[in-house]
Write a protein that holds these residues in place. Sequence first.
Motif, PDB file in Angstrom:
ATOM      1  N   ALA A  93       8.128   3.821   6.002  1.00  0.00           N
ATOM      2  CA  ALA A  93       8.037   2.668   7.306  1.00  0.00           C
ATOM      3  C   ALA A  93       8.924   1.503   6.213  1.00  0.00           C
ATOM      4  O   ALA A  93       8.833  -0.144   7.179  1.00  0.00           O
ATOM      5  CB  ALA A  93       6.936   2.770   6.823  1.00  0.00           C
ATOM      6  N   LEU A 104      11.995   1.368   8.072  1.00  0.00           N
ATOM      7  CA  LEU A 104      12.024   1.143   9.427  1.00  0.00           C
ATOM      8  C   LEU A 104      11.840   0.014   9.659  1.00  0.00           C
ATOM      9  O   LEU A 104      12.798  -1.132  10.467  1.00  0.00           O
ATOM     10  CB  LEU A 104      10.940   2.714   9.948  1.00  0.00           C
ATOM     11  CG  LEU A 104      11.937   3.394   9.598  1.00  0.00           C
ATOM     12  CD1 LEU A 104      10.409   4.642  10.551  1.00  0.00           C
ATOM     13  CD2 LEU A 104      12.946   3.874  11.011  1.00  0.00           C
ATOM     14  N   VAL A 148      14.255   6.102  16.664  1.00  0.00           N
ATOM     15  CA  VAL A 148      14.222   7.195  15.966  1.00  0.00           C
ATOM     16  C   VAL A 148      14.501   8.148  16.272  1.00  0.00           C
ATOM     17  O   VAL A 148      14.007   9.119  16.511  1.00  0.00           O
ATOM     18  CB  VAL A 148      13.055   6.913  14.353  1.00  0.00           C
ATOM     19  CG1 VAL A 148      12.836   7.718  13.102  1.00  0.00           C
ATOM     20  CG2 VAL A 148      13.068   5.242  14.547  1.00  0.00           C
ATOM     21  N   ALA A 189       8.206  11.493   8.922  1.00  0.00           N
ATOM     22  CA  ALA A 189       8.086   9.890  10.460  1.00  0.00           C
ATOM     23  C   ALA A 189       6.967   9.289  10.819  1.00  0.00           C
ATOM     24  O   ALA A 189       6.856   8.146  10.605  1.00  0.00           O
ATOM     25  CB  ALA A 189       9.464  10.771  10.826  1.00  0.00           C
ATOM     26  N   LEU A 195       5.721   6.359  10.452  1.00  0.00           N
ATOM     27  CA  LEU A 195       5.552   5.061  12.077  1.00  0.00           C
ATOM     28  C   LEU A 195       4.029   4.796  12.286  1.00  0.00           C
ATOM     29  O   LEU A 195       4.628   3.858  12.658  1.00  0.00           O
ATOM     30  CB  LEU A 195       6.566   6.122  13.329  1.00  0.00           C
ATOM     31  CG  LEU A 195       7.664   6.456  12.768  1.00  0.00           C
ATOM     32  CD1 LEU A 195       8.044   8.283  14.179  1.00  0.00           C
ATOM     33  CD2 LEU A 195       8.689   4.891  13.217  1.00  0.00           C
ATOM     34  N   LEU A 228       3.284   1.194  10.877  1.00  0.00           N
ATOM     35  CA  LEU A 228       4.514   0.352  11.722  1.00  0.00           C
ATOM     36  C   LEU A 228       3.306  -1.032  12.039  1.00  0.00           C
ATOM     37  O   LEU A 228       2.941  -0.104  13.029  1.00  0.00           O
ATOM     38  CB  LEU A 228       5.935   0.483  12.226  1.00  0.00           C
ATOM     39  CG  LEU A 228       6.867   1.659  11.379  1.00  0.00           C
ATOM     40  CD1 LEU A 228       8.202   1.923  12.106  1.00  0.00           C
ATOM     41  CD2 LEU A 228       7.371  -0.114  10.229  1.00  0.00           C
ATOM     42  N   ALA A 267       7.797   2.400  17.668  1.00  0.00           N
ATOM     43  CA  ALA A 267       8.958   3.196  17.744  1.00  0.00           C
ATOM     44  C   ALA A 267       9.190   3.934  17.577  1.00  0.00           C
ATOM     45  O   ALA A 267       8.561   5.019  18.863  1.00  0.00           O
ATOM     46  CB  ALA A 267       9.881   3.516  16.306  1.00  0.00           C
ATOM     47  N   THR A 324      11.080   7.038  19.427  1.00  0.00           N
ATOM     48  CA  THR A 324      11.213   8.483  18.611  1.00  0.00           C
ATOM     49  C   THR A 324      11.487   9.497  19.699  1.00  0.00           C
ATOM     50  O   THR A 324      11.560   9.484  20.764  1.00  0.00           O
ATOM     51  CB  THR A 324      10.655   8.397  17.786  1.00  0.00           C
ATOM     52  OG1 THR A 324       9.434   9.526  18.775  1.00  0.00           O
ATOM     53  CG2 THR A 324       9.892   8.015  16.828  1.00  0.00           C
TER      54      THR A 324
END
Length: 139
Positions: free
Chosen positions: A99, A102, A110, A120, A124, A127, A131, A133
Amino acid sequence: MARREDGLHTLGRWTADRAASTPGRVAIDDRGVTLLYRDLDRRAAALAEAFHAAGYGIGDRIATVTGNSSDHVVVFFACAKAGLVLVPLSWRLSPAELAEQLEHADPALVLVEHEFDALAAAALSRLPAPAHTAPLGPA
């Protein structure tokens, strides 16, 4: 992007040059997946076009959470063809470490290999902003 006629041999056109000179030669042999140079170039060019069609432009960062695979090699060359910056991230990181990377990289997209979906997702979720993905797989 450089054109063939200008004589520049860039990373973005390397697969096209190899596909033209040795189309039937094996480019990748990875755990039962074999790609010839013509196939590698076709897939990388198609993915580069898909990136552009989706609105990703020169200098945008595309992060990956993946192991070593033929699909990752395709992404590598697609990014080079499209003028995108590849940000390969290690699947060996903890969700908190991933994280942090990222957040620092701030990728436009991503790409996640199925095997690392849970990692992932955990990263994520940490965050501050969601994001974009997409799954990493054959194009």
